[in-house]
Design an enzyme around this catalytic site. Structure first.
Site, short mmCIF file in Angstrom:
data_model
loop_
_atom_site.label_atom_id
_atom_site.label_comp_id
_atom_site.label_asym_id
_atom_site.label_seq_id
_atom_site.Cartn_x
_atom_site.Cartn_y
_atom_site.Cartn_z
CE LYS A 1 -3.51 -2.85 0.77
NZ LYS A 1 -2.83 -4.12 1.03
NE ARG B 1 -7.92 -7.37 -9.63
CZ ARG B 1 -7.01 -7.08 -8.70
NH1 ARG B 1 -6.67 -7.97 -7.80
NH2 ARG B 1 -6.47 -5.88 -8.68
CD GLU C 1 -3.73 -2.80 -2.74
OE1 GLU C 1 -3.18 -3.92 -2.91
OE2 GLU C 1 -4.72 -2.64 -2.02
NE ARG D 1 -2.69 -7.23 -9.14
CZ ARG D 1 -2.78 -8.06 -8.09
NH1 ARG D 1 -2.39 -9.32 -8.22
NH2 ARG D 1 -3.24 -7.63 -6.93
NE ARG E 1 -14.91 -5.85 0.02
CZ ARG E 1 -15.04 -6.86 0.87
NH1 ARG E 1 -14.02 -7.17 1.66
NH2 ARG E 1 -16.15 -7.56 0.92
CE LYS F 1 -6.83 0.37 -0.27
NZ LYS F 1 -6.44 0.03 -1.67
CG ASN G 1 -0.66 -6.08 -5.01
OD1 ASN G 1 -1.07 -6.22 -3.87
ND2 ASN G 1 -1.27 -5.31 -5.89
CG ASP H 1 -3.95 -4.08 -7.71
OD1 ASP H 1 -3.60 -4.89 -8.59
OD2 ASP H 1 -4.19 -4.39 -6.53
#
Length: 319
Positions: free
Chosen positions: A126, A226, A282, A211, A234, A161, A284, A274
């Protein structure tokens, strides 16, 4: 040239092979003749200044049942393996941090660890977005509930978050008139004892949280969008979102071109960034997913590309 490959992961018996990216990597390595060695985090230990592991040879099959076979356990220095994939899922808690410190001992003795242990410790998924403010919506990271309240009043609509969760866990959308706003801030910060991230809400989430996978800093040309289920904000597949493939936009490529070289420099061979709408949300790097979905949609071999990249780096090292 084939190389022995260690894989540190969650219990292989519990994965969903049809969608597991670590499993895709194992299949790709095995298809190239690479012997595979299976480990869980508890199998790592230090003796006399070197990281050792209890490891078992594993054969994998692309099947719904009986997808793996384990051989007899051996104990050996981890640096006996040319390369190790660190694919343990978050949370990145202190046990995870300690595991990266053990893996770093193997790295010091010549093992290529993917991703680099120091990067796994330093690049919170994050917080790493703060390195690229030109790619992001306004955001705050703080433990101060009053500061979160002020940011919400300024933005009107935010997503908040925790810094150490995954799969959409504990993510809240909060509007300025939400009667539960204070309790949400208190809960996520542990009454001011833990940091939380708040970002301006991006309405394009209805079109999907994209993603984008990067291999050694270079973006795969397609992303998995997504899309949240009805009544959700979400997009995470683990939270009920549905995924479909999309070609990268010009803006997606622009973001990837800024993030990718930084990750490459830090030793991150495989990442998933993301993007919602035009904005990075984000970075990841612990155990990014979506390989199998994109492979199926576009006939790609993303895991194979990664294994080839690992092989190229090992060949350069003379391993």
């Amino acid at each position: 040239m084939p190389f022995d490959l260690g894989v540190v992961m969650d219990p292989i018996a519990t994965i969903k092979p049809h969608k597991d990216s670590t499993f895709a990597m194992m299949l790709a390595a095995q298809a190239r003749g690479w012997p595979l060695w299976y480990m869980e985090m508890a199998d790592l230990f230090v003796a006399d200044g070197r990281c050792h592991a209890r490891m078992r040879p594993v054969q994998v099959r692309d099947a719904k049942e009986h997808w793996y076979t384990l051989g007899p356990e051996r104990v050996a220095p981890l640096d006996a393996l040319p390369a190790v994939l660190m694919r343990k899922d978050p949370p990145v808690d202190m046990e995870y941090v300690h595991a990266t410190q053990l893996l770093e001992l193997a790295e010091r003795h010549g093992t290529l660890v993917v991703n680099r242990p120091a990067a796994l410790r330093d690049l919170n998924e994050k917080l790493a977005t703060a390195w690229f403010p030109e790619c992001c919506v306004p955001a705050r990271v703080t433990r101060d509930c009053a500061a979160l309240a002020a940011f919400l009043d300024e933005q009107g609509d935010v997503v908040i978050k925790p810094l150490d969760a995954m799969g959409g866990q504990s993510i809240f959308r909060v509007r300025s008139d939400d009667p539960n706003r204070n309790v949400i801030f208190e809960t996520l910060t542990g009454d001011g004892t833990r940091y939380a991230l708040a970002q301006r809400y991006i309405p394009e989430i209805r079109e999907g949280d994209k993603r984008i996978l990067l291999i050694d800093g270079e973006a795969v040309p397609y992303a998995l969008a997504r899309v949240p289920k009805a009544g959700e904000t979400r997009g995470n597949l683990a939270a009920g979102g549905t995924g479909h493939g999309v070609a990268l936009s010009e803006r997606d490529r622009w973001i990837a071109a800024r993030v990718g070289p930084v990750l490459r420099e830090r030793g991150v061979l495989f990442a998933g960034i993301d993007v919602i709408g035009d904005w990075l949300t984000e970075v990841n790097i612990t155990s990014p997913t979506c390989i199998r979905e994109l492979d199926a949609a576009y006939g790609l071999d993303i895991a194979g590309q990664l294994i080839e990249c690992v092989g190229t780096q090992l060949a350069r090292r003379g391993r």
